[in-house]
Scaffold this motif. Structure first.
Motif, short mmCIF file in Angstrom:
data_model
loop_
_atom_site.label_atom_id
_atom_site.label_comp_id
_atom_site.label_asym_id
_atom_site.label_seq_id
_atom_site.Cartn_x
_atom_site.Cartn_y
_atom_site.Cartn_z
N ASP A 50 1.14 -3.17 15.70
CA ASP A 50 1.15 -4.29 16.53
C ASP A 50 2.53 -5.37 16.11
O ASP A 50 3.11 -5.60 17.20
CB ASP A 50 0.28 -5.13 16.94
N THR A 51 2.47 -5.33 14.91
CA THR A 51 4.00 -6.21 14.56
C THR A 51 5.19 -5.50 14.28
O THR A 51 6.17 -6.37 14.04
CB THR A 51 3.54 -7.12 13.32
N LYS A 52 5.14 -4.16 14.30
CA LYS A 52 6.47 -3.22 14.07
C LYS A 52 6.89 -3.56 12.79
O LYS A 52 8.05 -3.43 12.45
CB LYS A 52 7.37 -3.56 15.15
N ILE A 53 6.09 -3.59 11.64
CA ILE A 53 6.44 -3.91 10.35
C ILE A 53 6.40 -2.72 9.51
O ILE A 53 5.21 -1.94 9.58
CB ILE A 53 5.67 -5.15 9.57
N ASP A 54 7.50 -2.22 8.85
CA ASP A 54 7.31 -1.16 8.25
C ASP A 54 7.44 -1.39 6.64
O ASP A 54 8.08 -2.28 6.26
CB ASP A 54 8.74 -0.23 8.37
N LEU A 55 6.78 -0.83 5.90
CA LEU A 55 6.72 -0.85 4.39
C LEU A 55 7.00 0.39 3.61
O LEU A 55 6.21 1.56 3.92
CB LEU A 55 5.47 -1.38 3.97
N ILE A 56 8.08 0.52 2.93
CA ILE A 56 8.36 1.69 2.14
C ILE A 56 8.44 1.32 0.65
O ILE A 56 8.99 0.61 0.30
CB ILE A 56 9.88 2.39 2.53
N SER A 57 7.66 1.91 -0.18
CA SER A 57 7.67 1.76 -1.54
C SER A 57 7.95 2.90 -2.51
O SER A 57 7.30 4.12 -2.00
CB SER A 57 6.43 0.85 -2.00
N VAL A 58 8.63 2.82 -3.57
CA VAL A 58 8.72 3.87 -4.53
C VAL A 58 8.10 3.48 -5.76
O VAL A 58 8.47 2.24 -6.38
CB VAL A 58 10.29 4.26 -4.48
N GLY A 59 7.40 4.07 -6.59
CA GLY A 59 6.97 3.65 -7.91
C GLY A 59 7.05 4.92 -8.74
O GLY A 59 7.02 6.05 -8.44
N VAL A 60 6.94 4.49 -10.14
CA VAL A 60 6.76 5.35 -11.27
C VAL A 60 5.49 5.24 -11.94
O VAL A 60 4.93 4.28 -11.96
CB VAL A 60 8.06 5.18 -12.38
N GLN A 61 4.88 6.22 -12.11
CA GLN A 61 3.61 6.46 -12.70
C GLN A 61 3.39 6.98 -14.31
O GLN A 61 4.14 7.94 -14.40
CB GLN A 61 2.63 7.25 -11.71
N TYR A 62 2.80 5.94 -14.96
CA TYR A 62 2.86 6.65 -16.39
C TYR A 62 1.16 6.71 -16.65
O TYR A 62 0.58 5.69 -16.62
CB TYR A 62 3.27 5.91 -17.30
N LEU A 63 0.71 8.19 -16.97
CA LEU A 63 -0.81 7.88 -17.45
C LEU A 63 -0.76 8.20 -18.91
O LEU A 63 -0.17 8.95 -19.62
CB LEU A 63 -1.18 9.31 -16.68
N PHE A 64 -1.83 7.20 -19.58
CA PHE A 64 -1.84 7.43 -21.03
C PHE A 64 -3.33 7.45 -21.37
O PHE A 64 -4.10 7.45 -20.68
CB PHE A 64 -1.17 5.97 -21.71
#
Length: 64
Positions: A50-64
């Motif tokens: 409805d609000t025409k908001i776009d979200l693009i995210s890029v992340g790095v993941q580290y499992l320990f």
């Protein structure tokens, strides 16, 4: 040269968000690229219709 074997996981979905008297549809898709056993790269896209908001995210993941 080092060889990289990537694992890919793709997810998608939709949800309804209630804000007061309005209900808005949220749609998204994401992918996780496993570069090694510990390291991964995450990419996500979400759209609030409805609000025409776009979200693009890029992340790095580290499992320990």
């Amino acid at each position: 040269l080092a060889e990289v074997k990537a694992r890919t996981q793709i997810e998608g979905g939709a949800a309804a968000v209630e804000d007061g008297d309005e209900i808005e549809m949220v749609v998204g898709i994401g992918a996780l690229f496993g570069l090694t056993r510990e390291w991964g790269l995450r990419l996500e896209y979400e759209r609030l219709n409805d609000t025409k908001i776009d979200l693009i995210s890029v992340g790095v993941q580290y499992l320990f």
